[in-house]
Enzyme design. Sequence first.
Site, mmCIF file in Angstrom:
data_model
loop_
_atom_site.group_PDB
_atom_site.id
_atom_site.type_symbol
_atom_site.label_atom_id
_atom_site.label_comp_id
_atom_site.label_asym_id
_atom_site.label_seq_id
_atom_site.Cartn_x
_atom_site.Cartn_y
_atom_site.Cartn_z
ATOM 1 N N LYS A 71 0.805 -1.218 0.000
ATOM 2 C CA LYS A 71 0.000 0.000 0.000
ATOM 3 C C LYS A 71 0.843 1.275 0.000
ATOM 4 C CE LYS A 71 -4.341 -1.559 0.380
ATOM 5 N NZ LYS A 71 -5.477 -1.135 -0.463
ATOM 6 N N SER A 103 -8.626 -0.684 6.918
ATOM 7 C CA SER A 103 -8.495 -1.627 8.033
ATOM 8 C C SER A 103 -7.082 -1.657 8.592
ATOM 9 C CB SER A 103 -8.888 -3.034 7.579
ATOM 10 O OG SER A 103 -7.986 -3.498 6.593
ATOM 11 N N GLU A 244 -9.306 -14.356 -3.868
ATOM 12 C CA GLU A 244 -10.143 -13.823 -2.801
ATOM 13 C C GLU A 244 -10.498 -14.916 -1.798
ATOM 14 O OE1 GLU A 244 -13.094 -10.568 -4.606
ATOM 15 O OE2 GLU A 244 -13.301 -12.539 -5.557
ATOM 16 N N GLY A 250 -16.982 -13.115 0.627
ATOM 17 C CA GLY A 250 -15.805 -12.293 0.378
ATOM 18 C C GLY A 250 -15.298 -12.374 -1.049
ATOM 19 N N ASP A 252 -16.526 -11.372 -3.804
ATOM 20 C CA ASP A 252 -17.373 -10.499 -4.636
ATOM 21 C C ASP A 252 -16.772 -10.270 -6.016
ATOM 22 O OD1 ASP A 252 -16.059 -7.386 -4.474
ATOM 23 O OD2 ASP A 252 -15.472 -8.780 -2.907
ATOM 24 N N SER A 356 1.278 -9.658 -0.336
ATOM 25 C CA SER A 356 0.897 -8.247 -0.270
ATOM 26 C C SER A 356 1.335 -7.537 1.003
ATOM 27 C CB SER A 356 -0.619 -8.110 -0.431
ATOM 28 O OG SER A 356 -1.298 -8.939 0.502
#
Length: 372
Positions: A71, A103, A244, A250, A252, A356
């Site tokens: 991020k 989060s 995912e 979750g 989606d 990640s």
Amino acid sequence: MADPSTSLPLTRASVAEARKLIEPFIHRTPVISSSSLSELASLPASGEGKAKPKLRLWFKCENFQKVGAFKARGAFHAIERLKKEPGWLEGGGRERGVVTHSSGNHAQALSLAARTNNIPAYIVMPTISAPPKIAATKGYGANVIFSGSTSTEREAVTAKVIEDTGARLVPPYDHPDIVLGQGTVGLEFQEQVELLIAEEAEKSGKPTTKKGLDAIITPCGGGGMLSGVALACEGTGIRVFGSEPSFQGGDDGKRGFESGSRITSVKTLTIADGLRTPVGAVPWSVIYERRLVSGLYAVTEEQIKSAMKLAYERLKVVIEPSSAVPLAVVLYDEGFRALVEREAGEEGWDVGVVFSGGNVELDKLGALFGGV
């Protein structure tokens, strides 16, 4: 956030431009491999009729990135682009600051990017966020405001902060500047694996037809990194896949991809806490509308924990549950594995797996791995 109309176009060339802009602020994270995990991934799962793909795995360790997650790339790119917006610095924008909801990993990333530029940061975090992520966000000097766990609840609190402070929103994933910043993971990954394969061939003295990655698989929450990596791979021949958690809906992105309609609301308490958000409109335009992602796959909580445990045991790296999701797909999802077996044949695929982040509550690892 900078006006999206002023953003660079969503192209591979723009990802390269983003890379130049953030290079002074981020780490070039390492790529590692594991012969044991590659061999394990190439074995059929128990039971007859299971796929037996030939896989060689490479891991991009964004858990070693600043703030412990990818991020940082998007956050620094967003701030650098915002600074270029005419009048923002001179017109009081710096003093009013920036705000986001997250989060944890984007929270820390924006806090660090803001502190680096002497900009106030307001971070809306769910009350159920991991304590280490909350502590780290505060440690970077941000003002933390708590909210409920759903994206709707987060956004409502964020809107109130904007009303009260005039801070500029820097969304966690749904903006071109974020997507382009996250996409720099893909450019680095391609170059590093190409170099490592060439070095291996030179050392062994054996020529190889392999030049680099055949595919990259990333986690998918809001879709910022998945869409950015897809842009970074456009025109290269490298296939891009998303992964995912399936727990409580979750998945989606997968369901939307298969139905042809983006799902805009998700309410899941999967252990992969970084993937509890719906895919954003901007990432969706790349993932589905432009067909730059070849498919999305979903795995169970037990599969995530099993893959995470293997990463700890075989690779000796600390990753969080969200990071383990793409490895779980490679190891356990029969749809993905059958695709590789069918399309790669005897030559097999070199598959890049993006870790990640590594921001995990260490004191809860024992309970997390209980029974695995």
